[in-house]
Motif scaffolding. Structure first.
Motif, PDB file in Angstrom:
ATOM      1  N   SER A 152       0.809  -1.304  -0.117  1.00  0.00           N
ATOM      2  CA  SER A 152       0.003   0.119  -0.171  1.00  0.00           C
ATOM      3  C   SER A 152       1.034   1.329  -0.072  1.00  0.00           C
ATOM      4  CB  SER A 152      -0.838   0.048   1.323  1.00  0.00           C
ATOM      5  OG  SER A 152      -1.620  -1.064   1.182  1.00  0.00           O
ATOM      6  N   GLY A 155       3.002   1.417  -2.972  1.00  0.00           N
ATOM      7  CA  GLY A 155       2.361   1.772  -4.244  1.00  0.00           C
ATOM      8  C   GLY A 155       1.760   3.042  -4.463  1.00  0.00           C
ATOM      9  N   ALA A 156       1.872   3.883  -3.236  1.00  0.00           N
ATOM     10  CA  ALA A 156       1.284   5.134  -3.114  1.00  0.00           C
ATOM     11  C   ALA A 156       2.491   6.000  -3.467  1.00  0.00           C
ATOM     12  CB  ALA A 156       0.652   5.369  -1.757  1.00  0.00           C
ATOM     13  N   THR A 176      -6.836   2.634  -3.590  1.00  0.00           N
ATOM     14  CA  THR A 176      -6.048   1.279  -3.769  1.00  0.00           C
ATOM     15  C   THR A 176      -7.306   0.343  -3.899  1.00  0.00           C
ATOM     16  OG1 THR A 176      -4.017   1.821  -2.898  1.00  0.00           O
ATOM     17  CG2 THR A 176      -4.605  -0.414  -2.672  1.00  0.00           C
ATOM     18  N   TYR A 265      -6.760   9.321   0.858  1.00  0.00           N
ATOM     19  CA  TYR A 265      -6.299   7.510   0.595  1.00  0.00           C
ATOM     20  C   TYR A 265      -7.248   6.933   1.160  1.00  0.00           C
ATOM     21  CZ  TYR A 265      -3.690   3.428   0.130  1.00  0.00           C
ATOM     22  OH  TYR A 265      -3.448   2.244  -0.072  1.00  0.00           O
ATOM     23  N   GLU A 267      -8.644   2.704   0.689  1.00  0.00           N
ATOM     24  CA  GLU A 267      -8.340   1.204   0.393  1.00  0.00           C
ATOM     25  C   GLU A 267      -9.332   0.411   0.345  1.00  0.00           C
ATOM     26  OE1 GLU A 267      -4.831  -1.296   2.471  1.00  0.00           O
ATOM     27  OE2 GLU A 267      -4.035   0.213   1.083  1.00  0.00           O
ATOM     28  N   HIS A 323      -2.873  -5.587  -6.380  1.00  0.00           N
ATOM     29  CA  HIS A 323      -3.268  -3.924  -6.078  1.00  0.00           C
ATOM     30  C   HIS A 323      -3.497  -3.335  -7.195  1.00  0.00           C
ATOM     31  CE1 HIS A 323      -2.256  -3.945  -1.498  1.00  0.00           C
ATOM     32  NE2 HIS A 323      -2.901  -4.949  -1.812  1.00  0.00           N
ATOM     33  N   VAL A 325      -3.885   0.718  -8.308  1.00  0.00           N
ATOM     34  CA  VAL A 325      -3.578   2.000  -7.622  1.00  0.00           C
ATOM     35  C   VAL A 325      -4.202   2.983  -8.636  1.00  0.00           C
ATOM     36  CG1 VAL A 325      -2.183   3.220  -6.245  1.00  0.00           C
ATOM     37  CG2 VAL A 325      -1.664   0.780  -6.327  1.00  0.00           C
TER      38      VAL A 325
END
Ligand SMILES: NC(=O)c1ccc[n+]([C@@H]2O[C@H](COP(=O)([O-])OP(=O)(O)OC[C@H]3O[C@@H](n4cnc5c(N)ncnc54)[C@H](OP(=O)(O)O)[C@@H]3O)[C@@H](O)[C@H]2O)c1
Length: 413
Positions: A152, A155-156, A176, A265, A267, A323, A325
């Motif tokens: 996570s 990925g960000a 995400t 953000y 998820e 994931h 993103v």
């Protein structure tokens, strides 16, 4: 901080646990003879038997992996063990119960630290107690270095760096989507879930996405637990259960790395239908509620794995995760944002255990073997209570790519 003369690159605290053993297996399989490491814990017998089994399975001399003993009640024993290595990996949890003496000893010993916790109420206590002293000493303390929260958080970082470097833009938001994930759960994770769920009810700090961010930098983001349609993936989305850890970590990274001014953000997990998404949502909220009820724990443990137990080898090696993103750029009012789409994942094992143990190992190896690269990156913090992105950044992404994790920018639209 001079750690060059220390005999070990890594000391693995909690090596006898389900996940600790997997970290040791990755070390034995991929790094034996290249990395100096020791196993540590409270029981010489259990450590001896682990070492014997690993040396037989992977064909090395057992004396090549020394045993170090420590006792959580005896700080000197932990400091003595940790001062022999550049980095401590701690896999002994629940961290709310077992974690603080280990971090304390790492700070006193001047040793970098990584772990596999997802227990944010515990990490908030570390920020308060150790961020400043670790920053002053140049020690990187990086919790949440397994499946929570490396994919996570990195990925960000991947999409934020792309936006800044390729488009000259900041980010308004990241969604995400945990698109694929196959794996099981261990008893240690269940025990930690019970500990953390009870703790959140007691302290009521379980819903604040800024739990790891200094109050002066809090924005307007809030946790997403609803159901909504997403045009980019053409699916309904609802909240992913581990966002309770991951979104706090990503917000701490944003605090250090400035992804966006009012950065959001979330998820999520996808479902084909609105009803399907509602069913997932009800399952996640119901399970969280059950974990928070101490009187139900005995009953749950009859059906769930107990400490020391975990998924079968076959289940772990047959797992994978991916994931998607989706980042939106920050724009003036009236200008449509650009969407950046990236994919992050691994096809060589489950995310939580075989994958998570590799993630924390590569994070530790960054600190042990690549301190020059880390110090040369002007965006990275050199000490303190950090996140994978703010402490290890692109260096860790590169190491993970070399271990076959994928971090790919797919397109802009
Ligand atoms: N975030 C993630 O993605 C992720 C993934 C996997 C696991 N985890 C977390 O990792 C932790 C470990 O999980 P697990 O399933 O591997 O647990 P586990 O099999 O129960 O192992 C626990 C370890 O802690 C040690 N330990 C327990 N009490 C101790 C004490 N008083 N003093 C010293 N050592 C002690 C145990 O040593 P002995 O052998 O001596 O008892 C063992 O090595 C949990 O908190 C879990 O939530 C997180």
């Amino acid at each position: 901080m001079a750690t060059t003369a220390r005999p070990f690159h890594l000391v693995l605290w909690g090596a006898t646990g389900f996940t600790g053993r997997l970290v040791a297996e990755h070390l034995a399989q991929s790094y034996q003879g290249k990395v100096k490491w020791a196993i540590a814990g409270r029981s010489r017998d259990r450590l001896e038997s682990l070492r014997l089994s690993l040396s037989t399975q992977y064909g090395f001399e057992k004396e090549d992996v020394p045993i170090l003993l420590g006792d959580l009640e005896d700080p000197q024993s932990l400091r003595a063990a940790f001062s022999q290595a550049k980095v401590v990996i701690s896999t002994a949890g629940p961290y709310l119960r077992l974690g603080t003496p280990v971090v304390d000893a790492a700070v006193h010993a001047g040793t970098h630290y990584v772990d596999i916790t997802g227990e944010i109420p515990w990490v908030t206590t570390l920020v308060e107690k150790y961020h400043e002293s670790a920053r002053e000493k140049g020690i990187r303390l990086i919790p949440c270095c397994a499946y929570d929260s490396v994919p996570s958080d990195l990925g960000a970082l991947l999409v934020a760096k792309h936006a800044q470097e390729k488009l000259g833009k900041k980010l308004a938001s990241i969604t995400t989507v945990v698109a694929e994930g196959k794996g099981g759960v261990s008893g240690g994770t269940i025990a930690s879930g019970m500990e953390i769920a009870s703790q959140s009810v007691k302290t009521d700090d379980g819903r604040n996405v800024y739990a790891l961010t200094p109050r002066s930098a809090w924005g307007r983001d809030a946790e997403f637990w609803g159901v909504k349609w997403n045009e980019d993936v053409h699916k309904y989305l609802t909240g992913f259960f581990m966002q309770v850890c991951n979104n706090r970590v990503v917000h701490r990274s944003n605090y250090f790395l400035s992804y966006g001014d009012d950065f959001r953000y979330e998820e999520t997990v996808p479902a084909k239908s609105w009803l399907g998404a509602q069913a997932i949502r009800a399952g996640v909220l119901g399970f969280g509620l059950a974990l928070s009820q101490a009187w139900l724990h005995g009953l749950l443990l009859r059906f769930l794995p107990n400490p020391g137990q975990g998924p079968t080898r076959e289940a772990m090696l047959g797992g994978h995760f991916k994931h998607i993103v989706l980042a939106k750029t920050q724009e003036e009012d009236g200008t449509a944002p650009t969407t950046i789409r990236a994919e992050v994942g691994w096809n060589h094992g489950d995310p939580g255990y075989w994958g998570g143990s590799r993630l924390v190992l590569e994070a530790a190896l960054c600190l042990a073997l690549q301190s020059d690269a880390l110090d040369a990156d002007p965006q990275l913090q050199r000490g303190g209570l950090l996140t994978p992105a703010s402490g290890l950044g692109a260096t860790l992404i590169d190491r993970l790519r070399a271990a076959d994790f994928f971090f790919d920018i797919k397109k802009e639209a």
